[in-house]
Design a protein around this motif. Structure first.
Motif, PDB file in Angstrom:
ATOM      1  N   ILE A  55       0.861  -1.189   0.000  1.00 39.91           N
ATOM      2  CA  ILE A  55       0.000   0.000   0.000  1.00 39.91           C
ATOM      3  C   ILE A  55       0.888   1.226   0.000  1.00 39.91           C
ATOM      4  O   ILE A  55       1.824   1.336   0.809  1.00 39.91           O
ATOM      5  CB  ILE A  55      -0.945   0.009   1.218  1.00 39.91           C
ATOM      6  N   GLU A  56       0.637   2.150  -0.905  1.00 41.25           N
ATOM      7  CA  GLU A  56       1.466   3.342  -1.029  1.00 41.25           C
ATOM      8  C   GLU A  56       1.306   4.261   0.185  1.00 41.25           C
ATOM      9  O   GLU A  56       0.234   4.336   0.787  1.00 41.25           O
ATOM     10  CB  GLU A  56       1.104   4.117  -2.299  1.00 41.25           C
ATOM     11  N   GLY A  57       2.397   4.959   0.504  1.00 39.19           N
ATOM     12  CA  GLY A  57       2.329   6.011   1.504  1.00 39.19           C
ATOM     13  C   GLY A  57       2.419   5.557   2.938  1.00 39.19           C
ATOM     14  O   GLY A  57       2.153   6.342   3.862  1.00 39.19           O
ATOM     15  N   LEU A  58       2.829   4.305   3.191  1.00 34.76           N
ATOM     16  CA  LEU A  58       2.948   3.828   4.566  1.00 34.76           C
ATOM     17  C   LEU A  58       4.322   4.165   5.129  1.00 34.76           C
ATOM     18  O   LEU A  58       5.325   4.106   4.435  1.00 34.76           O
ATOM     19  CB  LEU A  58       2.731   2.312   4.629  1.00 34.76           C
ATOM     20  N   ARG A  59       4.362   4.527   6.401  1.00 39.82           N
ATOM     21  CA  ARG A  59       5.617   4.806   7.093  1.00 39.82           C
ATOM     22  C   ARG A  59       5.801   3.784   8.211  1.00 39.82           C
ATOM     23  O   ARG A  59       4.879   3.520   8.976  1.00 39.82           O
ATOM     24  CB  ARG A  59       5.623   6.222   7.692  1.00 39.82           C
ATOM     25  N   TYR A  60       6.991   3.236   8.281  1.00 37.50           N
ATOM     26  CA  TYR A  60       7.312   2.264   9.318  1.00 37.50           C
ATOM     27  C   TYR A  60       8.514   2.765  10.108  1.00 37.50           C
ATOM     28  O   TYR A  60       9.489   3.235   9.532  1.00 37.50           O
ATOM     29  CB  TYR A  60       7.653   0.898   8.716  1.00 37.50           C
ATOM     30  N   LEU A  61       8.453   2.632  11.415  1.00 35.69           N
ATOM     31  CA  LEU A  61       9.578   3.005  12.260  1.00 35.69           C
ATOM     32  C   LEU A  61       9.992   1.816  13.113  1.00 35.69           C
ATOM     33  O   LEU A  61       9.732   0.675  12.773  1.00 35.69           O
ATOM     34  CB  LEU A  61       9.228   4.223  13.103  1.00 35.69           C
ATOM     35  N   ARG A  62      10.616   2.101  14.238  1.00 29.03           N
ATOM     36  CA  ARG A  62      11.267   1.066  15.041  1.00 29.03           C
ATOM     37  C   ARG A  62      10.349  -0.098  15.399  1.00 29.03           C
ATOM     38  O   ARG A  62      10.700  -1.257  15.219  1.00 29.03           O
ATOM     39  CB  ARG A  62      11.827   1.710  16.310  1.00 29.03           C
ATOM     40  N   THR A  63       9.200   0.165  15.946  1.00 24.01           N
ATOM     41  CA  THR A  63       8.334  -0.922  16.401  1.00 24.01           C
ATOM     42  C   THR A  63       6.885  -0.572  16.078  1.00 24.01           C
ATOM     43  O   THR A  63       6.361   0.435  16.554  1.00 24.01           O
ATOM     44  CB  THR A  63       8.513  -1.194  17.904  1.00 24.01           C
ATOM     45  N   MET A  64       6.271  -1.397  15.232  1.00 24.53           N
ATOM     46  CA  MET A  64       4.917  -1.115  14.764  1.00 24.53           C
ATOM     47  C   MET A  64       3.945  -2.150  15.341  1.00 24.53           C
ATOM     48  O   MET A  64       4.212  -3.358  15.309  1.00 24.53           O
ATOM     49  CB  MET A  64       4.868  -1.151  13.240  1.00 24.53           C
ATOM     50  N   PRO A  65       2.809  -1.706  15.869  1.00 24.50           N
ATOM     51  CA  PRO A  65       1.871  -2.636  16.506  1.00 24.50           C
ATOM     52  C   PRO A  65       1.319  -3.672  15.530  1.00 24.50           C
ATOM     53  O   PRO A  65       0.977  -3.362  14.388  1.00 24.50           O
ATOM     54  CB  PRO A  65       0.759  -1.715  17.013  1.00 24.50           C
ATOM     55  N   MET A  66       1.262  -4.907  15.990  1.00 27.30           N
ATOM     56  CA  MET A  66       0.586  -5.995  15.283  1.00 27.30           C
ATOM     57  C   MET A  66      -0.059  -6.892  16.323  1.00 27.30           C
ATOM     58  O   MET A  66       0.620  -7.377  17.232  1.00 27.30           O
ATOM     59  CB  MET A  66       1.560  -6.799  14.425  1.00 27.30           C
ATOM     60  N   LEU A  67      -1.357  -7.119  16.211  1.00 23.24           N
ATOM     61  CA  LEU A  67      -2.045  -7.949  17.181  1.00 23.24           C
ATOM     62  C   LEU A  67      -3.364  -8.438  16.614  1.00 23.24           C
ATOM     63  O   LEU A  67      -3.963  -7.794  15.743  1.00 23.24           O
ATOM     64  CB  LEU A  67      -2.281  -7.202  18.489  1.00 23.24           C
ATOM     65  N   PHE A  68      -3.804  -9.585  17.102  1.00 22.16           N
ATOM     66  CA  PHE A  68      -5.079 -10.153  16.706  1.00 22.16           C
ATOM     67  C   PHE A  68      -6.202  -9.551  17.548  1.00 22.16           C
ATOM     68  O   PHE A  68      -6.013  -9.159  18.697  1.00 22.16           O
ATOM     69  CB  PHE A  68      -5.072 -11.670  16.887  1.00 22.16           C
TER      70      PHE A  68
END
Length: 877
Positions: free
Chosen positions: A471-484
């Motif tokens: 997906i265009e325009g996403l920014r990622y840094l050190r730690t990105m949340p991921m959870l169910f």
């Protein structure tokens, strides 16, 4: 819970329980944390050995405290765990009296993720006891050195606040063993001292480097000033002369300087500069310098690395530490790599024994490693439980596994219970995620594990595939949340600057929010005073925390690292800004928690260290964010909060993790109580409740578990002597006939095998009797506080405590107590004896009890308390 009879002793219990206030620690201090590992070292910067005892060396671990080895690094033991901080950046040994050690708290670096400390600590008995000697507002003690002949004369290089100005910066000197400190080298409130050393041939000659640097409130933002430089004193640190000839200038972007002193003439320096950076050498005591090598791998990234060390006996032999460690034998002209992985291990500190330079101690992002043969071979760093985790999660198998991304070391999945009596290298494995990532095990299939940088790991096959959203325009840094989502276990959320979700395991992703970061922002005053880059930089905030409602799939809370809170109540179709008015730009919303008991209730942990604010902030709302209340009463005032969680079974019971310890509140945040107990002080980055266990991810001491927190769930009820226990499982150890691992091999602790029974006595009793009765009322086991152990072992055989517990008495003293029944029906005819020692190993002869319903009965001087107990078979059978 109920009492069948009530005595004066029982009545007195009621008078000891405070109403709606902080809870006395004596009511729950029987709860014991256990470290499960992994034993894979974490970021370590402080390092020094005892010259006269070459087998004895010490390390200072960032958020891991101080550790000692007496066998050249084969085993390590912590010696700083009782102190109020675990953040350590340097240490120095008084070599004339090696039981005297100075320790500088704070990481002593300028980097995007760090913890601060509270001054200089000192021991005079080898680490048995410590005192804080001051410089508490320095926050970052970057380096220490001690006069080799006078243990009371020492210097402290104080870097200062990483995100703001302060005057406790520069070089400080003590002449009375730390009773007082005098600032002897200072530029301004934005310039700190980063390194200090004495001339080994003349301790009146002192060298110090100053570094004008600051971290910005946003990720990877930095500022460097114009007052950095290298200085020399020949009168013991009273007056100073700048050393500039031949070195890069401020106009050339001069930054951090690291240096090493061989003697009165020969010095080396590693210089970070925009132009002219590299390795330099001086042959006239620093008056002039010559450039010897400009290879960036030797000197670049000065905010992380600035380490150069000369061999104490050979002036032309010099080492440089960076992503690898390098050695030169021609005075710094050429270097060869002597230690390092292809991806870089990130080495920070080199210590070389002056008497025997074959002994080299390295401190790296993977821990400490020692060579006794000049670098030919090295000790392992897979024996130090100092891993730095950003988050923690668990899965749904039995025994459950614990997951997280480890700083500079990839990822970890580790069993909460080892199959062979302890948790060893057999019980953990990387899970394909990146080092900073959230790790999320599929709640419907624990063999599938996701990492928030876009990884999907199959535990059965070992295959790692990429599921990174396209997906265009996403920014990622050190730690990105991921959870169910707990409300819909097929829905997996991932956050960047937008919130994404997938329901097909990452094959397709849908963005369900706009960019939730700030479009415009204010720059906090501490940083705005030195830089205007915040006004011109592009938008760079990200979503840092996500909290889906456990009961409503359409309710989702999000928080950003630039200080915004958002709420959707329609699954992402619309979003409302619900930020509390007092939260300013770049206040990091470290974690959010949506209540499972009250619709509209949520909790927010806010970390404002990047705004130069070290105070704790937790907010609560009961009306979907329309209003918020700060709930921090009882927390220490100098430790930011990183995480807050609601107990999934007991309304109003909360847990939070700060930069020093774990806390709990049994009154929905009105009062907070310390839950550190036996855990060392460290940065608590995340915690989760798994069934009846509290699981913690630390940023410096690996994973810890507090088993069976049922007593905490009952503290707010009427006071009784006996707490309802957790369900017990009949888990038999693997009867492994292989040669056992030696006790020196590192291992995490297994949980207690059997029933954990907690009880509390407000007054000391004459006798306490504990019984287990079956459904027919028949006594299955019985213990008394008057029981005495037999002669346990006439041969005096040493029992490895990891395999067997010694005989445990049933205590009748005041306070909280934990007793473990091993689920055996009776002790063998020999009495308590060896069965008591080996009560939790396959050598026990007594049969197991059958699964079913039982009753625990506690009798105290005529008063009787009972609790139901359920014993279940091993779920894997």
């Amino acid at each position: 819970m109920f009492a069948k009879s009530l005595t004066l002793f029982a009545l007195l219990l009621f008078s000891f329980f405070p109403a709606r206030a902080q809870v006395a620690s004596a009511r729950y201090d029987c709860l014991t944390w256990r470290c499960i590992g992994p034993f894979r070292g974490g970021r370590t910067v402080g390092a020094e050995g005892v010259i006269s005892q070459p087998n004895v060396l010490f390390i200072g671990v960032n958020n891991g405290g101080v550790w000692k080895t007496t066998d050249y690094g084969h085993t390590w033991k912590p010696i700083f765990d009782s102190q109020p901080t675990g953040s350590v950046g340097c240490l120095a040994i008084a070599q004339s009296r090696p039981d005297t050690i100075y320790v500088g708290s704070g990481e002593g670096l300028q980097r995007p993720d760090l913890s601060v400390g509270d001054g200089v600590y000192k021991t005079t008995d080898g680490g048995k006891s410590w005192v804080n000697t001051g410089l508490k507002d320095g926050w970052q003690i970057s380096d220490l050195c001690v006069d080799p002949k006078n243990p009371d004369r020492a210097f402290a290089a104080v870097l200062g606040h990483p995100y703001g100005p302060n005057t406790t910066r520069g070089l400080f000197r003590t002449l009375n063993g730390g009773k007082s400190w005098e600032r002897v080298l200072y530029k301004d409130e934005n310039t700190g001292a980063v390194e200090v050393a004495l001339d080994p041939t003349n301790p009146s000659t002192v060298y110090c480097s100053l570094w004008a640097a600051r971290q910005a409130p946003w990720e990877n933002g930095v500022w460097q000033g114009t007052t950095s430089g290298l200085f020399k004193s020949t009168d013991g640190g009273t007056t100073w002369t700048p050393l500039t000839k031949g070195l890069p200038t401020i106009a050339q972007g001069l930054g951090r300087i690291g240096f090493s002193v061989f003697d009165a003439k020969r010095l080396y320096a590693t210089v970070d500069a925009t132009t002219g950076g590299g390795i330099y050498r001086s042959d006239d005591g620093g008056k002039s310098w010559v450039f010897t090598n400009g290879e960036p791998r030797l000197w670049s990234r000065g905010s992380d690395f600035a380490e150069v060390r000369t061999d104490p006996k050979q002036r032309d032999v010099v080492y440089a530490a960076n992503t690898s460690t390098y050695k030169s034998v021609d005075g710094g002209k050429t270097f060869v790599c002597i230690k390092g992985a292809p991806g870089g291990d990130d080495y920070h500190t080199i210590w070389i024994n002056p008497v025997n330079p074959q002994i080299i101690l390295l401190a790296a992002d993977q821990g400490a490693t020692i060579s006794v043969n000049g670098g030919e071979t090295w000790s392992s760093w897979y024996n130090q439980p100092t891993a730095q985790f950003y988050h923690v999660s668990t899965d749904n198998q039995f025994p459950y596994w614990v997951y997280g991304g480890q700083q500079e070391s990839g990822s970890v999945g580790i069993a909460s219970r080892g199959q062979d009596g302890q948790i060893t290298f057999r019980d953990w494995h990387p899970v394909g995620a990146e080092e900073y990532a959230y790790v999320a095990a599929d709640p419907l299939n624990p063999d599938i594990i996701y990492g928030s940088k876009g990884s999907k790991y199959n535990k059965k096959t070992g295959e790692v595939t990429s599921i990174r959203p396209k997906i265009e325009g996403l920014r990622y840094l050190r730690t990105m949340p991921m959870l169910f989502s707990e409300a819909d276990p097929r829905t997996l959320f991932l956050a960047s600057n937008r919130l994404l979700k997938t329901r097909d395991g990452g094959t397709t992703w849908e963005a369900i929010s706009p960019d939730l970061s700030r479009e415009t922002w204010d720059v906090p005053a501490p940083f705005a005073a030195v830089s205007d880059q915040g006004k011109t930089m592009p938008r760079r905030g990200v979503i840092y925390s996500v909290a889906p409602s456990p009961t409503d799939i359409n309710v989702i809370w999000c928080g950003t690292d630039d200080g915004l809170l958002w709420l959707t109540q329609d699954g992402g179709k619309s979003w409302a800004n619900v930020t509390p008015p007092e939260i300013s730009s770049w206040s990091k919303i470290a974690q959010l928690e949506a209540s499972r008991f009250v619709p509209g209730r949520a909790y927010a942990a806010v970390n404002r260290l990047r705004c130069d604010d070290n105070k704790p902030y937790i907010y609560k709302t009961d009306n979907f964010g329309k209003t918020w209340k700060r709930i921090t009463y009882g927390l220490l005032d100098d430790a930011p909060v990183n995480t807050v969680r609601e107990d999934p079974k007991k309304p109003g019971l909360l847990y939070c993790g700060t930069e020093r310890m774990v806390w709990f509140s049994d009154d929905d945040g009105a009062n907070w109580n310390p839950l550190r107990n036996n855990m060392p002080a460290t940065s608590i980055r995340d915690l989760v409740v798994h069934d009846d266990d509290l699981v913690v991810g630390t940023h410096g001491r690996s994973f810890w578990i507090l088993d069976s927190i049922t007593a905490l769930r009952q503290l707010s009820r009427e006071p009784v002597a006996l707490y309802a226990p957790s369900v017990a499982y009949l888990v038999d150890w693997n009867r492994n006939t292989d040669t056992p691992l030696p006790p020196e091999e590192p291992a995490g602790q297994n949980p207690p095998d059997g029933v954990v029974i907690d009880y509390y006595l407000a007054l000391e009793a004459k006798e306490v009797i504990l019984e287990v009765r079956d459904s027919q009322g028949k006594v299955v086991r019985k213990w008394s506080s008057t029981d005495k152990p037999d002669t346990l072992d006439p041969l005096k055989i040493t029992v490895d405590p990891r395999w067997a517990r010694p005989w445990q008495p049933l205590l009748a003293t005041t306070g909280s107590h934990r007793f473990v029944w091993n689920l055996r029906q009776y002790a063998p005819a020999s009495g308590l004896g060896m069965d008591a020692i080996w009560q939790n190993t396959p050598t026990s002869k007594a049969p197991w009890v059958a699964p079913g319903k039982y009753t625990l009965r506690l009798t105290i001087e005529g008063g009787i308390w009972e609790q139901p107990l359920e014993v279940k078979p091993d779920p894997r059978k």
